[in-house]
Motif scaffolding. Structure first.
Motif, PDB file in Angstrom:
ATOM      1  N   ASN A 150       0.814  -1.214   0.000  1.00  0.00           N
ATOM      2  CA  ASN A 150       0.000   0.000   0.000  1.00  0.00           C
ATOM      3  C   ASN A 150       0.852   1.271   0.000  1.00  0.00           C
ATOM      4  N   ALA A 151       1.750   1.419   0.977  1.00  0.00           N
ATOM      5  CA  ALA A 151       2.495   2.672   1.126  1.00  0.00           C
ATOM      6  C   ALA A 151       3.555   2.823   0.038  1.00  0.00           C
ATOM      7  N   MET A 152       4.226   1.727  -0.299  1.00  0.00           N
ATOM      8  CA  MET A 152       5.239   1.778  -1.365  1.00  0.00           C
ATOM      9  C   MET A 152       4.585   2.169  -2.697  1.00  0.00           C
ATOM     10  N   LEU A 153       3.406   1.634  -2.971  1.00  0.00           N
ATOM     11  CA  LEU A 153       2.691   2.002  -4.198  1.00  0.00           C
ATOM     12  C   LEU A 153       2.294   3.477  -4.170  1.00  0.00           C
ATOM     13  N   SER A 154       1.972   3.989  -2.978  1.00  0.00           N
ATOM     14  CA  SER A 154       1.626   5.415  -2.855  1.00  0.00           C
ATOM     15  C   SER A 154       2.817   6.291  -3.196  1.00  0.00           C
ATOM     16  N   SER A 155       3.989   5.874  -2.732  1.00  0.00           N
ATOM     17  CA  SER A 155       5.205   6.638  -3.004  1.00  0.00           C
ATOM     18  C   SER A 155       5.442   6.726  -4.516  1.00  0.00           C
ATOM     19  N   ASN A 156       5.263   5.620  -5.214  1.00  0.00           N
ATOM     20  CA  ASN A 156       5.420   5.638  -6.667  1.00  0.00           C
ATOM     21  C   ASN A 156       4.319   6.472  -7.329  1.00  0.00           C
ATOM     22  N   HIS A 157       3.093   6.341  -6.837  1.00  0.00           N
ATOM     23  CA  HIS A 157       1.980   7.077  -7.454  1.00  0.00           C
ATOM     24  C   HIS A 157       2.208   8.585  -7.354  1.00  0.00           C
ATOM     25  N   ASN A 158       2.736   9.024  -6.234  1.00  0.00           N
ATOM     26  CA  ASN A 158       2.922  10.464  -6.013  1.00  0.00           C
ATOM     27  C   ASN A 158       4.336  10.944  -6.313  1.00  0.00           C
ATOM     28  N   LEU A 182      12.115   5.221   2.161  1.00  0.00           N
ATOM     29  CA  LEU A 182      13.134   4.166   2.056  1.00  0.00           C
ATOM     30  C   LEU A 182      13.122   3.262   3.285  1.00  0.00           C
ATOM     31  N   SER A 183      12.916   3.857   4.457  1.00  0.00           N
ATOM     32  CA  SER A 183      12.801   3.044   5.669  1.00  0.00           C
ATOM     33  C   SER A 183      11.582   2.125   5.561  1.00  0.00           C
ATOM     34  N   ASN A 184      10.471   2.707   5.098  1.00  0.00           N
ATOM     35  CA  ASN A 184       9.255   1.917   4.901  1.00  0.00           C
ATOM     36  C   ASN A 184       9.495   0.760   3.926  1.00  0.00           C
ATOM     37  N   LEU A 185      10.238   1.050   2.858  1.00  0.00           N
ATOM     38  CA  LEU A 185      10.500   0.025   1.837  1.00  0.00           C
ATOM     39  C   LEU A 185      11.279  -1.140   2.443  1.00  0.00           C
ATOM     40  N   LYS A 186      12.284  -0.813   3.250  1.00  0.00           N
ATOM     41  CA  LYS A 186      13.100  -1.880   3.840  1.00  0.00           C
ATOM     42  C   LYS A 186      12.260  -2.749   4.784  1.00  0.00           C
ATOM     43  N   VAL A 187      11.458  -2.105   5.622  1.00  0.00           N
ATOM     44  CA  VAL A 187      10.615  -2.870   6.555  1.00  0.00           C
ATOM     45  C   VAL A 187       9.652  -3.774   5.769  1.00  0.00           C
ATOM     46  N   TYR A 188       9.074  -3.214   4.714  1.00  0.00           N
ATOM     47  CA  TYR A 188       8.121  -3.972   3.893  1.00  0.00           C
ATOM     48  C   TYR A 188       8.802  -5.177   3.224  1.00  0.00           C
ATOM     49  N   VAL A 189       9.942  -4.930   2.579  1.00  0.00           N
ATOM     50  CA  VAL A 189      10.634  -6.033   1.873  1.00  0.00           C
ATOM     51  C   VAL A 189      11.079  -7.099   2.873  1.00  0.00           C
ATOM     52  N   ASP A 190      11.661  -6.672   3.995  1.00  0.00           N
ATOM     53  CA  ASP A 190      12.154  -7.646   4.981  1.00  0.00           C
ATOM     54  C   ASP A 190      11.032  -8.531   5.522  1.00  0.00           C
ATOM     55  N   SER A 191       9.800  -8.033   5.485  1.00  0.00           N
ATOM     56  CA  SER A 191       8.697  -8.818   6.061  1.00  0.00           C
ATOM     57  C   SER A 191       8.396 -10.080   5.251  1.00  0.00           C
ATOM     58  N   PHE A 192       8.962 -10.196   4.044  1.00  0.00           N
ATOM     59  CA  PHE A 192       8.702 -11.381   3.204  1.00  0.00           C
ATOM     60  C   PHE A 192       9.878 -12.350   3.157  1.00  0.00           C
ATOM     61  N   ARG A 193      10.995 -12.002   3.807  1.00  0.00           N
ATOM     62  CA  ARG A 193      12.194 -12.835   3.665  1.00  0.00           C
ATOM     63  C   ARG A 193      11.987 -14.249   4.203  1.00  0.00           C
ATOM     64  N   SER A 194      11.313 -14.339   5.342  1.00  0.00           N
ATOM     65  CA  SER A 194      11.236 -15.668   5.960  1.00  0.00           C
ATOM     66  C   SER A 194       9.939 -16.400   5.641  1.00  0.00           C
ATOM     67  N   ILE A 195       8.980 -15.746   4.984  1.00  0.00           N
ATOM     68  CA  ILE A 195       7.683 -16.433   4.812  1.00  0.00           C
ATOM     69  C   ILE A 195       7.472 -17.049   3.433  1.00  0.00           C
ATOM     70  N   TYR A 196       8.277 -16.691   2.446  1.00  0.00           N
ATOM     71  CA  TYR A 196       8.106 -17.293   1.115  1.00  0.00           C
ATOM     72  C   TYR A 196       9.250 -18.259   0.848  1.00  0.00           C
ATOM     73  N   ALA A 197       8.915 -19.475   0.400  1.00  0.00           N
ATOM     74  CA  ALA A 197       9.945 -20.466   0.102  1.00  0.00           C
ATOM     75  C   ALA A 197      10.922 -19.944  -0.949  1.00  0.00           C
ATOM     76  N   ILE A 198      10.414 -19.175  -1.909  1.00  0.00           N
ATOM     77  CA  ILE A 198      11.268 -18.692  -3.007  1.00  0.00           C
ATOM     78  C   ILE A 198      12.383 -17.779  -2.477  1.00  0.00           C
ATOM     79  N   THR A 224       3.986  -6.393  -7.202  1.00  0.00           N
ATOM     80  CA  THR A 224       4.579  -5.683  -6.061  1.00  0.00           C
ATOM     81  C   THR A 224       6.108  -5.747  -6.126  1.00  0.00           C
ATOM     82  N   THR A 225       6.638  -6.858  -6.594  1.00  0.00           N
ATOM     83  CA  THR A 225       8.097  -6.989  -6.664  1.00  0.00           C
ATOM     84  C   THR A 225       8.680  -5.966  -7.645  1.00  0.00           C
ATOM     85  N   THR A 226       8.026  -5.795  -8.791  1.00  0.00           N
ATOM     86  CA  THR A 226       8.547  -4.805  -9.744  1.00  0.00           C
ATOM     87  C   THR A 226       8.297  -3.378  -9.244  1.00  0.00           C
ATOM     88  N   ALA A 227       7.242  -3.192  -8.443  1.00  0.00           N
ATOM     89  CA  ALA A 227       7.005  -1.849  -7.883  1.00  0.00           C
ATOM     90  C   ALA A 227       8.106  -1.466  -6.897  1.00  0.00           C
TER      91      ALA A 227
END
Ligand code: NAG
Ligand code: NAG
Length: 383
Positions: A272-280, A300-316, A345-348
């Protein structure tokens, strides 16, 4: 051991090779992607049979899931991209101009369709989706969704500004402004009401919605002023100031991210927030954190927190070092169709980083530029 110089040269060579590979891929992929987008727009798109002229379908799929509808939000974002291409001169074909004019007309009709959210003057503009022949969708749904009118206003404002620059203000006044004004009036009157978020799940206030509303009102006030619609300028400006103020309240200072929704009971870490940053994104606003520009410390801080939240939950993502890129999804608690990583979201994420690089290259430094101190925190470009 290789010397630093050799390592540096190898890095630069690899970076150039990578950039050439990206350029080549973009040159091949862009026309394919664009043809795919246009195939989903009525009346002649190959996947859009039954859709009225200028109506964007979400997907031809009619079961599991059934997506053969038109969403106000999605259609506005698709047309925003097409209008950006047209007005920047990247595609000036008459066929694209016709599609854009058909969008204006289709949205004029859609706005007038009474639906479960109301009529055009009693909240109906917040209805999220319609049948592709513009009949109202009367089944249960997460409604209203208040980002749609704001996103549509932004797409139409870009077209209107281009028409003015190209000596066609009369078409703006006669055809575009009447549609735009309904959306802007809706946003100005309703931004301080709750609604469902962009994923149609949480009913509360939502950062993406507020940020989209801010952009629409700020640009709408400027356009109204440019075409002599002076009676609405101060009202839109006041509400733009209020939405910008409200945007600041979503920030979570201790954890360093923008909380996506005021309700919903989740962590609030969300695309949500990362997409807002790109939109604006506005390169002229440099690294302004008040409007959450892509290169700002907060975004940028928001982006890091958001990306890190997926490191341990997706097998990929397993086994990937903590300083390397990973695949991301909508939000870590997502369970829709199993809650998977998503190309969009990954490309965003890379889009935000490219946007940041654009500004850093333009200003020649990575340092945050404190270049204005407006009491409302507004950048000159966004006043
Ligand atoms: C203004 O734009 C409309 C919509 O595309 C077009 O039909 C019309 O011919 C244009 N008029 C001028 C004078 O360019
Ligand atoms: C309305 O705006 C006020 C002031 O910014 C804010 O505190 C409140 O949460 C907002 N409510 C909604 C539903 O947007």
């Amino acid at each position: 051991m290789r010397s630093l110089l050799v390592t540096g040269l190898a890095f630069i060579t690899a970076a150039f090779a990578q950039s050439a590979a990206v350029d080549a891929w973009l040159a091949t992929q862009s026309p394919i992607a664009k043809a795919g987008v246009i195939a989903n727009i009525g009346p002649i798109g190959s996947k859009s049979s039954g859709a009225l002229a200028g109506i964007v379908i979400a997907s031809p799929s009619t079961s599991n899931p059934d997506y053969l509808y038109t969403w106000t939000r999605d259609a506005a974002l698709v047309y925003k991209a097409l209008i950006d291409q047209y007005t920047r001169g990247e595609d000036t074909s008459p066929s694209l101009r016709l599609l854009i004019d058909q969008f204006v007309e289709s949205q004029r009709i859609q706005q007038q369709v009474s639906n479960p959210s109301g009529t055009v003057s009693s909240g109906g503009l917040g209805e999220p989706k319609f049948h592709i022949n513009l009949a109202p969708y009367t089944g249960g749904w997460g409604r209203p969704q208040r980002d749609g009118p704001a996103l549509r206003a932004t797409a139409l404002t870009t077209y209107a500004n281009w028409l003015i620059q190209n000596s066609n203000t009369s078409f703006v006044t006669s055809n575009v402004w009447p549609v735009l004004k309904l959306d802007l009036d809706y946003v100005a009157s309703n931004w301080n009401q709750t609604g469902f978020d962009l994923w149609e799940e949480v009913s509360s206030s939502s950062y993406f919605t507020t940020a989209a509303q801010h952009r629409a009102l700020r640009e709408g006030a400027a356009l109204a002023s440019a075409i002599g619609q002076t009676s609405v300028v101060s009202g839109y400006t006041t509400q733009a100031d209020n939405t910008l103020c409200f945007m600041q309240s979503y920030w979570n200072p201790s954890a360093g991210y923008m909380t996506a929704n005021t309700g919903g009971g989740r962590s609030g870490r969300d695309a949500n927030a990362m997409l807002s940053s790109n939109h604006n994104f506005d390169a002229a606003a440099v690294c302004d954190s008040v409007t959450f520009q892509p290169c700002s410390d907060k975004a940028l801080s928001n982006l890091k927190v958001y990306v890190d939240s997926f490191r341990s939950i997706y097998a990929i993502n397993s086994g990937i070092p903590s300083n390397a890129a990973v695949a991301t999804g909508r939000y870590p608690e997502d369970s829709y169709y199993g809650g998977n990583p998503w190309y969009l979201t990954t490309t965003a994420v890379s889009e935000q980083l490219y946007n940041a690089l654009t500004v850093w290259e333009q200003q020649g430094t990575l340092n945050h530029q404190h270049d204005f101190h407006d009491p409302h925190g507004r950048h000159p470009e966004l006043r």
